[in-house]
Design an enzyme around this catalytic site. Structure first.
Site, PDB file in Angstrom:
ATOM      1  N   ALA C  77      -7.484 -19.260  34.366  1.00  0.00           N
ATOM      2  CA  ALA C  77      -8.078 -20.232  33.446  1.00  0.00           C
ATOM      3  C   ALA C  77      -8.892 -19.428  32.448  1.00  0.00           C
ATOM      4  CB  ALA C  77      -8.956 -21.225  34.193  1.00  0.00           C
ATOM      5  N   CYS C 138      -0.856 -24.767  26.976  1.00  0.00           N
ATOM      6  CA  CYS C 138      -1.939 -24.101  27.699  1.00  0.00           C
ATOM      7  C   CYS C 138      -2.688 -25.137  28.523  1.00  0.00           C
ATOM      8  CB  CYS C 138      -2.904 -23.402  26.757  1.00  0.00           C
ATOM      9  SG  CYS C 138      -4.260 -22.641  27.690  1.00  0.00           S
ATOM     10  N   GLY C 225       3.626 -16.306  38.253  1.00  0.00           N
ATOM     11  CA  GLY C 225       4.075 -15.324  39.228  1.00  0.00           C
ATOM     12  C   GLY C 225       5.362 -15.756  39.928  1.00  0.00           C
ATOM     13  N   GLY C 252       7.676 -15.743  36.579  1.00  0.00           N
ATOM     14  CA  GLY C 252       7.919 -15.041  37.828  1.00  0.00           C
ATOM     15  C   GLY C 252       8.850 -13.854  37.763  1.00  0.00           C
ATOM     16  N   GLY C 273       5.239 -11.770  32.664  1.00  0.00           N
ATOM     17  CA  GLY C 273       3.807 -12.019  32.615  1.00  0.00           C
ATOM     18  C   GLY C 273       3.058 -11.344  33.741  1.00  0.00           C
TER      19      GLY C 273
END
Ligand SMILES: Cc1cc2nc3c(=O)[nH]c(=O)nc-3n(C[C@H](O)[C@H](O)[C@H](O)COP(=O)(O)OP(=O)(O)OC[C@H]3O[C@@H](n4cnc5c(N)ncnc54)[C@H](O)[C@@H]3O)c2cc1C
Ligand SMILES: Cc1cc2nc3c(=O)[nH]c(=O)nc-3n(C[C@H](O)[C@H](O)[C@H](O)COP(=O)(O)OP(=O)(O)OC[C@H]3O[C@@H](n4cnc5c(N)ncnc54)[C@H](O)[C@@H]3O)c2cc1C
Ligand SMILES: Cc1cc2nc3c(=O)[nH]c(=O)nc-3n(C[C@H](O)[C@H](O)[C@H](O)COP(=O)(O)O)c2cc1C
Ligand SMILES: Cc1cc2nc3c(=O)[nH]c(=O)nc-3n(C[C@H](O)[C@H](O)[C@H](O)COP(=O)(O)O)c2cc1C
Ligand code: FES
Ligand code: FES
Lengths: 322, 258, 322, 258
Positions: C77, C138, C225, C252, C273
């Site tokens: 966050a 977001c 992830g 992921g 990411g």
């Protein structure tokens, strides 16, 4: 908080009119009808049991492969294989009568409102069935199931119709595949749901890159297991602060700490799914881990953990208790 | 039923194929050929599902069970790193193995690749009850051929390879002729699905009854997830039976392939 | 398929007018502006670079803790902390000019349509910026961001407004927190999006059970992830079969096999990411793993893998090529 | 910068607190006190994030770096199972350590719990440059007291415990009186946030400048995720600086607590 002897921990929680001996129950579809696990341990240890989705008539389910592994989780596309409500009542449930204080919750699925209503009506005659869990969230059948769970109006209509036919309390199981879970929860509450359980699986896919085709015969499947726990905790937290009816937490519970996390988020009980496959003894282990955590943390009543980390939900709970 | 079992031996017997023996007196006593064990390869969440591996040999006096497996993906790759002495989380024995028929004079065993392992214990038990055993085993190539010596202890072994690098070139069904199965009361087969399908067809034509050990992806391994089903024609209707609980072995005549 | 020498594999893929030297780029917010990683390896190895979300004015982001670990994933966050578009242009991007053939994609965020439009307008003057990635997904800011990504009408309005102001191609980054991703994708396509990237993070929460409070200061955070890979693959698969514009897969990716999975699902490229945090060398490693997989599988052009496991998407791709 | 480092020694030095020495000549040569290493405790996806641990000692001649850590949650529990000889995935040294000021006559080091480790290398370097070192270290209880002997090599050590089981009962700030800090040019502090806050306030009152090493939850550890920030007042404005890259050590006067 000073530690307690483990035996001094009161694990009981109240779910509607049922006083559960502890807050842990297997999740639907991850325990069949209990017979296989009964070879491993005494089902009487469980807080309750939720059995496999039951439809009006027998269903063969989807072709195989029906399961695939994913990081910290799995996909399934069983497709609601079950022998139909009549045989469930005659062949699958009776063996559960021998357990003392083991509320039996029957998960109900179908493709049309009338099917659901008819299944619920037939279950209504069975004294063994303590509650209905309405599965409006199965992602693995072409028609029915999930679309009820992702459309506010359809969900409300379904719940109202089922409530009218039901003699047992109705728990509505929500799908996580929505933009606003709180809104869906509220729609179900307003339509008369007695309680909510969440979450069912997220829709996912794996591809067998060597064969260049989706791994599951069905293409997509439902994602479950530890991977989805943070999504489930978030949704329970949000819903518990939004509705006045009790919430049961489901999704990735694999340890006593996970169960405590859901309780603190606002759930009155938890369901354990995928963890039963990894460890056939998952449920009794988790019950003991909850007990041990409470003892080490000086918590004498597990019910005091409910919504402990969710002030808005705690406020609603207190209002309800008045 | 669930045990933390010590690994007694763990060796690579062919390229990427391992022989794993673990200590589990209960399983060694009760397991029958064709049953499997369901192994947790790690306590990491990377592997929420266990891996099914057929029982290859049991030694009740030593209290040991042996499985033979090929490194296929991440889970078996992880398993292959575990050394003798380590503890293994084993569930089993599970499922319905190969039924033995006491009066059988001769049985034909058919195995393909890592479907061969369960035939070893089966051959031993058949031989022990006086049934003559002939085995036909197929592999992709010589480097992956396994367990022929073990099977040879109990009777003749014919080998085929896809590339002809060992034994006959071609498929196991090439061996299964009228002359070859002459006098056989029964056959037992385990291997990849296309092989089972071909064997079923061939042996039906030769009018020899038998059993197939099916391979389906499994969730739980003991009947609670309904993931592993296969269509079986039984009692006059097609049913999706659980290969983990009602199988993996089924009478060949009942098994439907699509 | 017979194996090839690794050097014979052509890794190039076409993304809009850009010919990328390979299909792997870091995902926004997981690479900052590239300076830190440039200490570890030559950024010129990357197919492209997507930099941190940029807003009109400087943003301080959320209080800490901002990150938490979850099974096979993490929550964040961050709250869009960044120095604002002017300083991004002056201080953060120029160092990227020295790399040959490294398309720079700037992720744009905000709270109102006008903000987005203004940022895009200012970026329009920079020859360094190859494309805009519109972050309407977001989950970590109170107003703006995700609500654009979960409402069909708002998304379309935003895309149309931005397209009017933009001189570079606009990639719209979709949120997975919706009931119908295909519908959102279509809305963006119709509104003029040049390409889509998906997925952003799922909304999740962890609770610190010892402190009885959500672990993140913000309460909820975005789940990323390996845990979310199956959800992302499913959405890419669905969207690639629904729209004619190119799709970039995100979620992921931690290995070359994962990247191949997204390509076969229908993505023309992938973003990496969370894996950058686990392994700072993740991107170049994944590029090499893609190459090795292709070589071992006898695939001479990685572009041939695109949509290989998704017949409907492949058909659309072929139509488009005509 | 990233290395597979062999574990040279791994021992439990107090209840649940481990001393871990690994071989990393580069890090041993370049690390400064207050910097940290970012350790991957497993290649399982159960741990997608690395764990930051402060450099406690370096030995450039041996090529070794030592960290001292407490088992806190799943990751450090996993780390504690790794035996000497195993390979460790280490990223670092990272961050900005404690600045040394050559002319300082006397420095006060303040540590709490597992904030004590970085003070050891710091004390050594201060002593080496001729700065007199006095340390104040606080622990919850005697069983968790660590590294006092190591610090005692470089100067006086005062110990406090919350329960009075060792040294003074109470907090480290109880020791930080005018008389105690007399003649100190500077202080260096590392420990839990409430301690840092109290130390900052106390030392500001005593007009001794110093440095705080902050602890924030980290994603990447090297500046790309912006997860680990802390509000710092610098150049006349409040900025959320990255503790992994701009810190973890900051001038005490710049650090804001809420
Ligand atoms: C009843 C039964 C007995 C078996 N006995 C043997 C044996 O004796 N020796 C042997 O080498 N192999 C055997 N197999 C196959 C073996 O289970 C798989 O090769 C193994 O599970 C692959 O796991 P992995 O982690 O390497 O692959 P991954 O691809 O990482 O596995 C991912 C998931 O898919 C499943 N899976 C992948 N391939 C197969 C497969 N071919 N069959 C079933 N599930 C699969 C895994 O169990 C796991 O759930 C048997 C399978 C079954 C069903
Ligand atoms: C710059 C820095 C230096 C540190 N040096 C030391 C040291 O020398 N010795 C020592 O014992 N500890 C030190 N810590 C704290 C140490 O990093 C945590 O105790 C450890 O990460 C906890 O990991 P876990 O897997 O046991 O806990 P888990 O709760 O499983 O960790 C989950 C996540 O939270 C993070 N986390 C949990 N607790 C903390 C914490 N207190 N601080 C920061 N992140 C946390 C973990 O890194 C991980 O990302 C340091 C922290 C920082 C930021
Ligand atoms: C194999 C399998 C079958 C399932 N079948 C059902 C079902 O019949 N009815 C239902 O409501 N949910 C079903 N679910 C969903 C679970 O009850 C549960 O909601 C979900 O798996 C998340 O929990 P978990 O992460 O603990 O598994 C099934 C899940 C799995 C893995
Ligand atoms: C720490 C962090 C910061 C992120 N910041 C942004 C951002 O600024 N803009 C954006 O569009 N996505 C942002 N994302 C989402 C990622 O770009 C990506 O969509 C998501 O993490 C899924 O990919 P992954 O699983 O590979 O991490 C962020 C993700 C993380 C973990
Ligand atoms: S594997 Fe679960 S029922 Fe067979
Ligand atoms: S931990 Fe990622 S920026 Fe500091």
């Amino acid at each position: 908080m000073t530690p307690l002897p483990a035996n001094d921990v009161d694990l009981r929680v109240q779910l509607l009119s049922l006083m559960l001996k502890n807050p842990v129950m297997p999740a639907s579809g991850c325990f069949s009808f209990g017979r296989e696990v009964a070879r491993f341990y005494d089902l009487g240890l469980l807080g309750a049991i939720v059995v496999k989705a039951t439809t009006l008539t027998e269903r063969m389910g989807n072709p195989t492969p029906r399961v695939a592994e994913t990081p910290a989780g799995m996909l399934n596309a069983i497709g609601l294989q079950n022998p139909g409500v009549e045989r469930v009542l005659e062949e699958e449930l009776p063996h559960l009568a021998k357990y003392d204080n083991l509320p039996v919750i029957v998960n109900v699925a179908g493709t049309a409102v009338e099917d659901y209503v008819e299944v619920v009506r037939r279950l209504g005659d069975s004294p063994l069935v303590a509650a209905i869990e309405l599965n409006i969230s199965c992602p693995n059948v072409k028609c029915g199931g999930i679309q009820f769970g992702t459309d506010r109006g359809m969900a409300a209509e379904m719940v109202a119709a089922v409530k009218e036919a039901a003699t047992q309390p109705v728990i509505v199981k929500l799908s996580p595949n929505v933009a606003d879970i709180g809104d869906m929860a509220q729609a179900c509450e307003e339509a008369g749901a007695d309680a909510l359980s969440l979450i069912n699986t997220l829709v996912g896919m794996r591809i067998d890159i060597d064969r260049r085709t989706p791994l599951l015969a069905n293409g997509t499947g439902g994602l479950s297991g530890p991977a989805i726990l943070p999504v489930a905790v978030r949704m329970v937290y949000e819903v518990a602060a939004r509705v006045r009816i009790p919430v049961i937490g489901v999704g990735g519970v694999a340890s006593g700490r996970d169960a405590v996390e859901f309780l603190q988020a606002g759930a009155v009980a938890v369901q354990v799914g995928t963890a039963n496959f990894t460890d056939p003894f998952a449920c009794p282990r988790i019950i003991e881990e909850v007990r041990d955590w409470c003892a080490a943390s000086g918590v004498s009543r597990v019910a005091d953990l409910i919504a402990a980390a969710n002030p808005a939900a705690l406020r609603l709970r207190k209002e309800r208790a008045l | 039923m669930v045990a933390s079992a010590r690994i007694l031996r763990h060796t690579e017997i062919a390229r990427g194929i391992f022989d794993l023996r673990f200590f589990s007196p209960d399983a060694a006593r009760t397991a029958t050929p064709g049953q499997f064990v369901h192994i947790r390869v790690s306590d990491s969440f990377d592997f929420v599902l266990r891996r099914p591996l057929s029982v290859c040999r049991v030694d009740p006096s030593e209290g040991s069970v042996t499985v033979v497996y090929r490194v296929q993906g991440a889970g078996t790759r992880r398993l292959a790193t575990m050394a003798a002495g380590a503890q293994l989380d084993v569930l089993g024995p599970l499922g319905q193995g190969f039924p033995l028929h006491a009066g059988d004079v001769r049985a034909v065993l058919v195995g393909g690749g890592v479907g061969v392992p369960p035939l070893v214990e089966l051959a031993a038990r058949l031989a022990a009850q006086g049934t003559a055993v002939t085995s036909v085993v197929g592999f992709q190539t010589r480097a992956q051929a396994i367990l022929q010596d073990e099977l040879a202890l109990y009777g003749d072994v014919r080998t085929t390879t896809d590339d002809g690098s060992l034994g006959l070139r071609g498929l196991v069904t090439g061996v299964l002729t009228q002359g070859f199965v002459d006098g056989a009361n029964r056959y037992y087969a385990c291997g990849p699905t296309p092989m089972l399908q071909a064997v079923q067809r061939t042996m039906a034509g030769l009018q020899v009854p038998g059993y197939l050990s099916l391979e389906e992806r499994m969730g739980c391994g003991f009947g609670i997830c309904v993931g592993c089903v296969h269509p079986i024609e039984r009692d006059g209707r097609v049913q999706n039976l659980k290969t983990c609980k009602d199988g993996p072995v089924f009478p060949a005549g009942e098994v439907l392939f699509t």
